[in-house]
Motif scaffolding. Structure first.
Motif, PDB file in Angstrom:
ATOM      1  N   TYR A 186      -2.333   5.667   9.322  1.00  0.00           N
ATOM      2  CA  TYR A 186      -3.359   5.648   8.278  1.00  0.00           C
ATOM      3  C   TYR A 186      -4.627   6.351   8.754  1.00  0.00           C
ATOM      4  O   TYR A 186      -5.239   7.137   8.013  1.00  0.00           O
ATOM      5  CB  TYR A 186      -3.683   4.204   7.883  1.00  0.00           C
ATOM      6  N   ASN A 239      -7.970   7.381  -1.928  1.00  0.00           N
ATOM      7  CA  ASN A 239      -6.897   6.400  -1.763  1.00  0.00           C
ATOM      8  C   ASN A 239      -6.724   6.033  -0.293  1.00  0.00           C
ATOM      9  O   ASN A 239      -6.649   4.852   0.066  1.00  0.00           O
ATOM     10  CB  ASN A 239      -5.595   6.965  -2.336  1.00  0.00           C
ATOM     11  N   TRP A 240      -6.666   7.070   0.565  1.00  0.00           N
ATOM     12  CA  TRP A 240      -6.479   6.794   1.998  1.00  0.00           C
ATOM     13  C   TRP A 240      -7.678   6.054   2.583  1.00  0.00           C
ATOM     14  O   TRP A 240      -7.509   5.162   3.423  1.00  0.00           O
ATOM     15  CB  TRP A 240      -6.237   8.101   2.755  1.00  0.00           C
ATOM     16  N   GLU A 298      -6.894  12.488  -3.450  1.00  0.00           N
ATOM     17  CA  GLU A 298      -6.086  11.560  -2.645  1.00  0.00           C
ATOM     18  C   GLU A 298      -6.882  10.946  -1.504  1.00  0.00           C
ATOM     19  O   GLU A 298      -6.560   9.848  -1.031  1.00  0.00           O
ATOM     20  CB  GLU A 298      -4.860  12.292  -2.088  1.00  0.00           C
ATOM     21  N   LEU A 307       7.041   8.662   1.476  1.00  0.00           N
ATOM     22  CA  LEU A 307       6.115   9.492   0.715  1.00  0.00           C
ATOM     23  C   LEU A 307       6.741  10.821   0.324  1.00  0.00           C
ATOM     24  O   LEU A 307       6.517  11.325  -0.791  1.00  0.00           O
ATOM     25  CB  LEU A 307       4.835   9.725   1.528  1.00  0.00           C
ATOM     26  N   LEU A 354      -7.323   2.367   1.410  1.00  0.00           N
ATOM     27  CA  LEU A 354      -6.238   1.637   2.061  1.00  0.00           C
ATOM     28  C   LEU A 354      -6.552   1.367   3.525  1.00  0.00           C
ATOM     29  O   LEU A 354      -6.318   0.261   4.033  1.00  0.00           O
ATOM     30  CB  LEU A 354      -4.936   2.445   1.942  1.00  0.00           C
ATOM     31  N   ALA A 376       0.825  -1.211   0.000  1.00  0.00           N
ATOM     32  CA  ALA A 376       0.000   0.000   0.000  1.00  0.00           C
ATOM     33  C   ALA A 376       0.858   1.260   0.000  1.00  0.00           C
ATOM     34  O   ALA A 376       0.550   2.232  -0.698  1.00  0.00           O
ATOM     35  CB  ALA A 376      -0.927  -0.009   1.211  1.00  0.00           C
ATOM     36  N   THR A 377       1.942   1.244   0.762  1.00  0.00           N
ATOM     37  CA  THR A 377       2.824   2.417   0.812  1.00  0.00           C
ATOM     38  C   THR A 377       3.470   2.665  -0.536  1.00  0.00           C
ATOM     39  O   THR A 377       3.506   3.803  -1.033  1.00  0.00           O
ATOM     40  CB  THR A 377       3.901   2.225   1.889  1.00  0.00           C
ATOM     41  N   HIS A 416       0.727   3.748  -3.056  1.00  0.00           N
ATOM     42  CA  HIS A 416       0.283   5.130  -2.837  1.00  0.00           C
ATOM     43  C   HIS A 416       1.328   6.125  -3.336  1.00  0.00           C
ATOM     44  O   HIS A 416       0.972   7.148  -3.929  1.00  0.00           O
ATOM     45  CB  HIS A 416       0.018   5.362  -1.353  1.00  0.00           C
ATOM     46  N   SER A 441       1.050   6.310  -7.053  1.00  0.00           N
ATOM     47  CA  SER A 441      -0.180   6.968  -7.511  1.00  0.00           C
ATOM     48  C   SER A 441      -0.060   8.484  -7.525  1.00  0.00           C
ATOM     49  O   SER A 441      -0.818   9.163  -8.226  1.00  0.00           O
ATOM     50  CB  SER A 441      -1.352   6.564  -6.610  1.00  0.00           C
TER      51      SER A 441
END
Length: 904
Positions: A746, A484-485, A481, A840, A488, A464-465, A468, A471
């Motif tokens: 998260y 997405n969060w 965004e 990130l 996830l 996932a990290t 993301h 993406s």
């Protein structure tokens, strides 16, 4: 004075243009969308706006005024937009940061040009002008532009000067910058009940200025009234991004001619905001600023003769040609043809620009040299003007794309440093994961009993990290965004729920006594998923679908009374949950009661403030509201700092009393490992109380600062923290601790977007940054704005203190080494947030480097990078608070807890 007069005369002789006006009144209405005056997409303005500004609409309908939609370049905040208007240059994107601490403008600009020709300039209103142009104004009265809860005095301080100043003859330029309409937008949005009265007030000011100027034109020369806005506003009243609503600023010229019937009704003409600078330079016969990339607004020159209009366009072309030659060193426009030769322009960029300019120059020379009938002369004029316009627009658009220098070498160096830090942090995490044992006899389930689940959640977080980060290379994924969060986090919670479901049968067979703990895991994760869905529906965030219905919009439509009830319910839930969590430990540590009672004081103050002062549409600016907020800040600060500093001493005192009879600290017969476990238990109790006290204080601050409609999400976030702590406390010793900390990270990011935030600067709540402030302070307002924006991430970072207190890391201890204890307690809680954020940050910096020439680099990718940088600051501050608090508590409690021979 004589020298300045000579300079003015010399400029007029060289330009071959007369000064069309003697005086200029530049009226800036901060935040006014052109749509309010000129309508949108060819339609007339809404009836409410027309009725609010009848005089201005009359000027437009009769042709006395001509208006334009002046498109502003992002970031759409005051200082960069003012720079664009006066210099004709697009400012750098980081000017959005400098907007809060304005420095003197060093670029060549129209204000400086007017000053150098001997004109006396007066300024009343936004003190940003005083900071941009120190020493240029003869008379001033500045007001702070950031004290947004004031919608009255900021404009009254400007208008009170009009009566006397308009009648005087000792000024040439008067700048009036009204801030009230922008402040109304920040407080209540476009549909605020204060918007129509404020527009009416501005219309009365326009009528007053125009009527007075008309009466004085014969005695004091012709006066041009130019009404502009620096930017527009979204439906919520904010700005900073690149949406149509934010970039739709106004340029309204009144006094170009008594009647301009040819332009009457043409109210949808769009120009660029940078076009204002060269236009004013032409109208007042001063040099065009040398870094200008704007183009003359040709419709404002119709009162001039054809010869003067072509001369003005020629001067504009020379100025842009000089900029092109700087950007393109190989460009040499020579071999001007004496005869009329108009060719089709193609080839390299240099050749194309030279060709376009030479075509315009040739047509201009032909028009000057030929003597023909008026009809033929008019045709040649139209051809020459069209050729100049084609060159000017092409050059302007190309220069706008090249306006920002991108030092790729320095950017690559920064990316390398970020990648190195990511590798170091991830390496430390990998080493810690191997060093800290995840086996323990207190585990609910032996690892052999769930081999098919082993590593599934860890694998998901890693994938996932990475996914993301990848993406973020899509502009659409950056704008939206939050989806997405949400996806996830929901998926991670479903994995945890699946594990909890499969734990039940094994627990009943192997550990019947653990049924209750397994049930807590299941129900806590289930409640976490349900609360997450409520948070998902509270605010419709992002960019493209903000108009869709959500809970917050429904509450606002129901009326302020419903929002107020929601605030009160949220307050009750926050206080009840926080005090309940603290009460769980009071039987062992009676001093907790003192903290619980002390927290009731700021809680009641917040409730009183919410009932008396907070409103969903208007922010109170009275001294009572300010004093009330200041009392809350002070009380919460004393309780927070006092709890961190004093509570470990309470625990230490209690420990000394309890151990005085058995002398644990001096005994050599008690195993050192047992002493460390006792020490760990006391530190965990201390951190539990400190953590919940900080969480409750932070939630009370947010209930004070956040928009009233966002109060309920605060209580839901606190409830989610309680659920994840309940889950963590039932998973035994540090089994998959880094997964639990990642879940907190998260949830913090999901909460960030569920509170109404996005990756657009327009969603930053400026109004809340002035609650409790009696005057503007860049530092104080900046801190409050940061606290409002990152309320959720910081809340979950502070919850790490509670997470540390509920995790039993005693099985990871090997001996009595204090460093081993601190590593076991602080390792994952500190390294996981730093590691995830570093990945990130590095990934997005690479994306920004790759997208530096993308069409949306300034509207999408650059604002997101500012958010990523601010989030990094939030993570660093939060981790520092956690590390410092744990270290301090350990140092105090362990000061008498070491066996002989180990004491310092």
């Amino acid at each position: 004075m004589y020298l300045l007069l000579c300079v003015s005369t010399l400029i007029q002789e060289l330009s071959e243009l007369p000064s069309s006006f003697d005086r200029l009144i530049l009226m800036v209405i901060d935040g006014l969308p052109a749509e309010f005056i000129l309508g949108k997409d060819g339609d007339h303005p809404k009836k409410a706006f027309v009725e609010a500004m009848p005089y201005t609409q009359t000027l437009l309908s009769t042709g006395v005024a001509v208006g334009f939609h002046a498109k502003a370049a992002p970031p759409t905040v005051t200082m960069p937009c003012l720079k664009a208007m006066v210099s004709g240059a697009i400012p750098g994107y980081l000017d959005v940061v400098y907007n809060f601490n304005t420095q003197a403008l060093q670029d060549d600009n129209i204000i400086g040009q007017l000053f150098r020709t001997g004109r006396k300039i007066w300024m009343f209103g936004d003190d940003t002008w005083l900071k941009l142009f120190p020493g240029l104004f003869t008379r001033t009265d500045g007001v702070s532009s950031f004290f947004v809860k004031d919608t009255v005095e900021v404009d009254r301080n400007v208008s009170r000067h009009l009566g006397d100043e308009l009648m005087r003859d000792d000024w040439d330029i008067m700048i009036l910058h009204y801030l009230g309409l922008d402040h109304v937008g920040h407080i209540g949005g476009r549909k605020s009940v204060l918007m129509a009265p404020k527009l009416k007030e501005m219309d009365e000011v326009i009528e007053r200025i125009h009527s007075t100027s008309q009466m004085q034109d014969e005695d004091k020369g012709r006066t041009l009234l130019v009404i502009v806005s620096d930017h527009g506003m979204t439906e919520d009243g904010n700005h900073g991004g690149s949406s149509y609503e934010e970039t739709d600023s106004l340029a309204l010229f009144i006094g170009l001619k008594d009647q301009m019937h040819g332009l009457a009704g043409q109210q949808s003409i769009t120009v660029d905001q940078v076009d204002i600078a060269p236009t004013l330079a032409a109208l007042f016969n001063v040099p065009i600023p040398k870094n200008n990339i704007g183009v003359l607004i040709q419709d404002t020159l119709d009162f001039m003769s054809e010869e003067q209009q072509l001369r003005a366009m020629e001067l504009n072309s020379w100025q842009l040609l000089s900029l092109l030659q700087v950007q393109l060193p190989g460009m040499r426009c020579i071999n001007f043809n004496k005869e009329l030769v108009v060719s089709k322009c193609s080839g390299s960029v240099e050749k194309k620009f030279c060709c376009l300019y030479q075509n315009a120059a040739a047509l201009h020379r032909s028009w000057v040299s030929k003597k023909m009938s008026m009809s033929n002369r008019r045709k040649d004029y139209i051809r020459a003007a069209a050729a100049y316009h084609e060159f000017l627009k092409t050059a302007s658009e190309w220069l706008a794309r090249r306006v920002t220098d991108k030092p790729v070498g320095l950017l690559a160096l920064g990316v390398s440093a970020m990648l190195l830090s990511s590798v170091i942090l991830l390496g430390l995490l990998f080493h810690l994961n191997k060093a800290v044992s995840i086996e323990g006899e207190a585990n609910l389930l032996k690892r052999e009993s769930r081999p098919h689940l082993r590593g599934l959640d860890e694998f998901f977080i890693v994938v996932a990290t990475v996914g993301h980060a990848i993406s973020m290379g899509s502009s659409s994924m950056v704008e939206e965004e939050q989806y997405n969060w949400h996806f996830l986090t929901s998926t991670l919670c479903l994995l945890l729920l699946r594990e909890a479901l499969q734990v039940f049968p094994a627990v009943r067979m192997q550990h019947p006594s653990h049924n209750e703990r397994a049930g807590c895991q299941f129900y806590s994760v289930l409640a976490l998923i349900i609360s997450g869905r409520i948070m998902r529906g509270w605010h419709q965030g992002g960019v493209n679908w903000t108009n869709l219905p959500d809970i917050s919009k429904w509450l606002e439509l129901r009326g302020n009374e419903y929002v107020k009830y929601t605030q009160i319910v949220a307050f009750v839930l926050v206080m009840s949950l926080g005090l309940f969590a603290l009460s769980l430990i009071w039987k062992r540590i009676k001093e907790v009661l003192a903290i619980m009672f002390s927290l009731l004081v700021p809680g009641l103050l917040v409730l009183k403030h919410v009932i008396e002062f907070q409103d969903n549409t208007v922010t109170s600016s009275g001294s009572g509201a300010t004093l009330s907020a200041q009392k809350i800040y002070t009380t919460l600060m004393i309780i927070s700092v006092g709890t961190i500093v004093a509570f470990p001493w309470f625990v230490l005192t209690k420990k000394n009393k309890n151990s005085s009879s058995c002398s644990i600290s001096s005994s050599t017969s008690v195993p050192s490992n047992a002493i460390m476990k006792v020490l760990l238990h006391e530190i965990r109790d201390s951190l539990y109380v400190i953590g919940w006290a900080l969480l409750l204080c932070w939630c009370l601050v947010q209930l004070l600062l956040q928009q009233p409609v966002s109060s309920m999400p605060i209580s839901i976030l606190l409830f989610q923290i309680y659920l994840i702590m309940l889950y963590s406390s039932t998973t035994g010793p540090p089994y998959k601790q880094w997964v639990e900390v990642s879940t907190l990270y998260y949830l913090g990011m999901v909460g960030h977007y569920s509170m109404g935030n996005s990756n657009a600067l327009a969603t930053i709540d400026v109004a809340g940054a002035f609650i409790g402030t009696s005057s503007y302070s860049t530092l104080v307002s900046g801190i409050l704005m940061f606290m409002i924006t990152y309320a959720s991430p910081m809340l979950f970072l502070l919850s790490i203190l509670v997470h540390i207190s509920v995790k039993d890391v005693s099985v990871a201890l090997q001996g009595s080494d204090s460093r081993q204890l601190l590593k076991a307690m602080l390792g994952f809680p500190c390294l996981v947030p730093l590691g995830l954020n570093s990945v990130l940050l590095a990934a997005y910096t690479i994306v920004l480097l790759l997208m530096r020439n993308h069409l949306f680099v300034w509207s999408v990718f650059s604002p997101k990078f500012l958010y990523v940088a601010a989030a990094t600051v939030c993570i660093d501050v939060g981790v520092f608070i956690v590390a410092a608090t744990v270290t301090y508590a350990y140092a105090i409690i362990a000061s008498t807890g070491k066996p002989k021979g180990q004491q310092a």
